[in-house]
Design a protein around this motif. Structure first.
Motif, PDB file in Angstrom:
ATOM      1  N   GLN A   1      -4.503  32.251 -11.423  1.00 52.88           N
ATOM      2  CA  GLN A   1      -4.368  31.316 -10.310  1.00 52.88           C
ATOM      3  C   GLN A   1      -3.046  30.560 -10.388  1.00 52.88           C
ATOM      4  OE1 GLN A   1      -8.024  29.204 -10.974  1.00 52.88           O
ATOM      5  NE2 GLN A   1      -9.168  30.478  -9.520  1.00 52.88           N
TER       6      GLN A   1
ATOM      7  N   SER B   1      -8.624  42.952  -5.143  1.00 53.07           N
ATOM      8  CA  SER B   1      -9.869  42.263  -4.820  1.00 53.07           C
ATOM      9  C   SER B   1      -9.875  40.829  -5.320  1.00 53.07           C
ATOM     10  CB  SER B   1     -11.051  43.031  -5.415  1.00 53.07           C
ATOM     11  OG  SER B   1     -10.916  43.081  -6.821  1.00 53.07           O
ATOM     12  N   ASN B   2      -9.062  40.495  -6.312  1.00 55.15           N
ATOM     13  CA  ASN B   2      -9.061  39.142  -6.866  1.00 55.15           C
ATOM     14  C   ASN B   2      -8.214  38.169  -6.064  1.00 55.15           C
ATOM     15  OD1 ASN B   2     -10.717  39.920  -8.928  1.00 55.15           O
ATOM     16  ND2 ASN B   2      -9.065  40.281 -10.371  1.00 55.15           N
TER      17      ASN B   2
ATOM     18  N   SER C   1      -8.005  37.526  -2.783  1.00 47.64           N
ATOM     19  CA  SER C   1      -8.785  36.778  -1.794  1.00 47.64           C
ATOM     20  C   SER C   1      -9.701  35.765  -2.465  1.00 47.64           C
ATOM     21  CB  SER C   1      -9.609  37.731  -0.935  1.00 47.64           C
ATOM     22  OG  SER C   1      -8.753  38.561  -0.194  1.00 47.64           O
ATOM     23  N   TYR C   2     -10.379  36.174  -3.514  1.00 45.34           N
ATOM     24  CA  TYR C   2     -11.265  35.267  -4.239  1.00 45.34           C
ATOM     25  C   TYR C   2     -10.481  34.080  -4.785  1.00 45.34           C
ATOM     26  CZ  TYR C   2     -13.982  33.334  -8.082  1.00 45.34           C
ATOM     27  OH  TYR C   2     -14.618  32.476  -8.933  1.00 45.34           O
ATOM     28  N   ASN C   3      -9.366  34.357  -5.455  1.00 39.50           N
ATOM     29  CA  ASN C   3      -8.576  33.285  -6.056  1.00 39.50           C
ATOM     30  C   ASN C   3      -7.967  32.377  -4.998  1.00 39.50           C
ATOM     31  OD1 ASN C   3      -8.823  33.492  -8.928  1.00 39.50           O
ATOM     32  ND2 ASN C   3      -7.732  35.428  -8.786  1.00 39.50           N
TER      33      ASN C   3
ATOM     34  N   LYS D   1      -9.302  31.669  -2.090  1.00 40.89           N
ATOM     35  CA  LYS D   1     -10.396  30.804  -1.627  1.00 40.89           C
ATOM     36  C   LYS D   1     -10.636  29.659  -2.606  1.00 40.89           C
ATOM     37  CE  LYS D   1     -12.864  34.287   1.026  1.00 40.89           C
ATOM     38  NZ  LYS D   1     -14.040  35.161   1.103  1.00 40.89           N
ATOM     39  N   LYS D   2     -10.631  29.976  -3.898  1.00 41.26           N
ATOM     40  CA  LYS D   2     -10.807  28.945  -4.920  1.00 41.26           C
ATOM     41  C   LYS D   2      -9.668  27.932  -4.860  1.00 41.26           C
ATOM     42  CE  LYS D   2     -13.250  28.916  -8.159  1.00 41.26           C
ATOM     43  NZ  LYS D   2     -14.451  28.128  -8.442  1.00 41.26           N
TER      44      LYS D   2
ATOM     45  N   SER E   1     -10.122  25.655  -1.917  1.00 44.32           N
ATOM     46  CA  SER E   1     -11.204  24.683  -2.136  1.00 44.32           C
ATOM     47  C   SER E   1     -10.818  23.615  -3.157  1.00 44.32           C
ATOM     48  CB  SER E   1     -12.497  25.392  -2.560  1.00 44.32           C
ATOM     49  OG  SER E   1     -12.384  25.892  -3.869  1.00 44.32           O
TER      50      SER E   1
END
Length: 174
Positions: A62, A88-89, A91-93, A95-96, A99
């Motif tokens: 991150q 794939s990571n 998009s997840y990261n 979003k985190k 937030s």
């Protein structure tokens, strides 16, 4: 088909390639291992720096995403193509990071499916921490002469050539 050519005539053109290929191939395979290890070590360096600063809210990946985002405003796809992230990571990261307040995002006017992201002031602070870490390392490596032989610019040139070759191979597959 070459049986009519005397052995002495064939040997000079075949021998250097045969002798050179295994050494070059082994060096290339070693380079692949070094790249992988260096990437993991870079993540460990970032992790250690954030632990030293008692910042446990971010993973090294991150933090590098924030560093590579820099001052730009880009889509997740553009960010993925710039960095060393598994697709794939990202998009997840992202979003985190949104937030947690490190990244802001908004839909593109032209393509509502696409989201553009940029650093918040909190994200800029993290980017600066990583940049300072890398600058300290660059200074230490420069002072020790490690970046001079071979010149780091030549190493980068060779690495970009390999990157271009790999990119062409991927494009060729699809």
């Amino acid at each position: 088909m070459l049986s009519h050519i005397p052995q002495a005539s064939r040997a000079p053109t075949q021998a250097p390639a045969a002798d050179h290929a295994p050494e070059t191939t082994e060096a290339y395979l070693e380079t692949l291992q070094l790249l992988e290890r260096m990437h993991r070590l870079m993540l460990d360096l970032v992790k250690d720096e954030f632990e030293r600063l008692r910042r446990n809210d971010l993973t090294p990946v991150q933090a590098l995403l924030l560093y590579n985002l820099g001052t730009a405003e880009v889509t997740a796809g553009e960010l993925r193509s710039r960095g060393m992230y598994q697709g794939s990571n990202v998009s997840y990261n992202l979003k985190k990071l949104v937030s947690m307040g490190y990244v802001s995002h908004e839909r593109c006017d032209m393509d509502r499916r696409s989201v553009r992201v940029r650093l918040t002031p909190q994200g800029q602070e993290v980017r600066d921490i990583v940049r300072e870490l890398f600058m300290r390392h660059a200074e230490g490596l420069s002072m020790s002469g490690v970046l001079d032989d071979p010149p780091i610019e030549m190493v980068n040139l060779q690495t970009r050539r390999i990157e271009r070759f790999w990119t062409e191979q991927i494009r060729y597959i699809y």
